[in-house]
Design an enzyme around this catalytic site. Sequence first.
Site, PDB file in Angstrom:
ATOM      1  N   LEU A  93       3.112  25.347 -19.899  1.00 13.64           N
ATOM      2  CA  LEU A  93       4.510  25.717 -20.114  1.00 13.64           C
ATOM      3  C   LEU A  93       5.041  24.868 -21.256  1.00 13.64           C
ATOM      4  CD1 LEU A  93       7.316  26.976 -19.136  1.00 13.64           C
ATOM      5  CD2 LEU A  93       7.549  24.917 -17.737  1.00 13.64           C
ATOM      6  N   ASP A 108      25.268  24.617 -16.321  1.00 19.56           N
ATOM      7  CA  ASP A 108      26.689  24.308 -16.227  1.00 19.56           C
ATOM      8  C   ASP A 108      27.088  24.034 -14.773  1.00 19.56           C
ATOM      9  OD1 ASP A 108      29.241  23.903 -17.085  1.00 19.56           O
ATOM     10  OD2 ASP A 108      29.668  25.998 -17.568  1.00 19.56           O
ATOM     11  N   HIS A 113      25.604  14.828 -12.563  1.00 20.07           N
ATOM     12  CA  HIS A 113      24.559  14.872 -13.586  1.00 20.07           C
ATOM     13  C   HIS A 113      23.220  14.390 -13.034  1.00 20.07           C
ATOM     14  CE1 HIS A 113      27.247  16.144 -16.708  1.00 20.07           C
ATOM     15  NE2 HIS A 113      28.045  15.102 -16.555  1.00 20.07           N
TER      16      HIS A 113
END
Length: 253
Positions: free
Chosen positions: A133, A22, A39
């Site tokens: 991962l 956020d 962004h």
Amino acid sequence: MSDDELNPLMATNPRHIAIIMDGNGRWAQKRFMPRAFGHQAGVKAVRKIVEYCALQKVEVLTLFAFSSENWRRPEDEVSMLMGLFLATLQTEINKLDRNNIRLRFIGDRSAFSESLQSKMAEGEAQTQGNDALTLVIAANYGGRWDMCQACQQILDKMATGGLPQQAITEELIAQHLSTTDLPEPDLYIRTGGEQRVSNFMLWQLAYTEMYFTPTLWPDFDEQSLEAAIVSFKSRQRRFGHTGEQILNKSVTL
């Protein structure tokens, strides 16, 4: 004797970290730049955190990229996000593959363009054998959607004979969630100062440790994540038991 053996109540390194990223828009606005600039900066932060998690041997990293509620944002911002999402996949899939990172998506893909759906499937297929991962991208995802689709799967299987008529249990629902093959998150992080779950992995977060930080996502770096992990490791995880039960080894977590 290890620290964990001395104090079995204390958390060890998290296997699964889930993050709500956020603050991109506010980061850009503070710099008198358009939200798109924030962004784009957020994508750079994603790269740093993915690399750090791989180095720290975290098994799963889940990032909330686009919620089912984010369609309510201004149309031009949604369009920009979709374009950035596609462009990022086009440039990052090969890098993830080279670094032995498996890419997964959770959420309802049907609302995305065919080109984006195709690239998502391509990324999953190309990296499916990797095991350093697992990077899970939650896109057009909502926790309520996840539970609803799990229940719908169960009902459909019962109606067609794929499952016997039986009581709905927690285990049965968990087997049909989009994260069924993944461990539940140990550590949930939300950047940007907000302190809520926002319909993210509602079922899976039942016993997750939560960490909120005012740091805006583009500024969240390796040191920020290390601080969150240190906080996590200072906590007692009892899962409903008493500390005495765990210290006396009368229960197994």
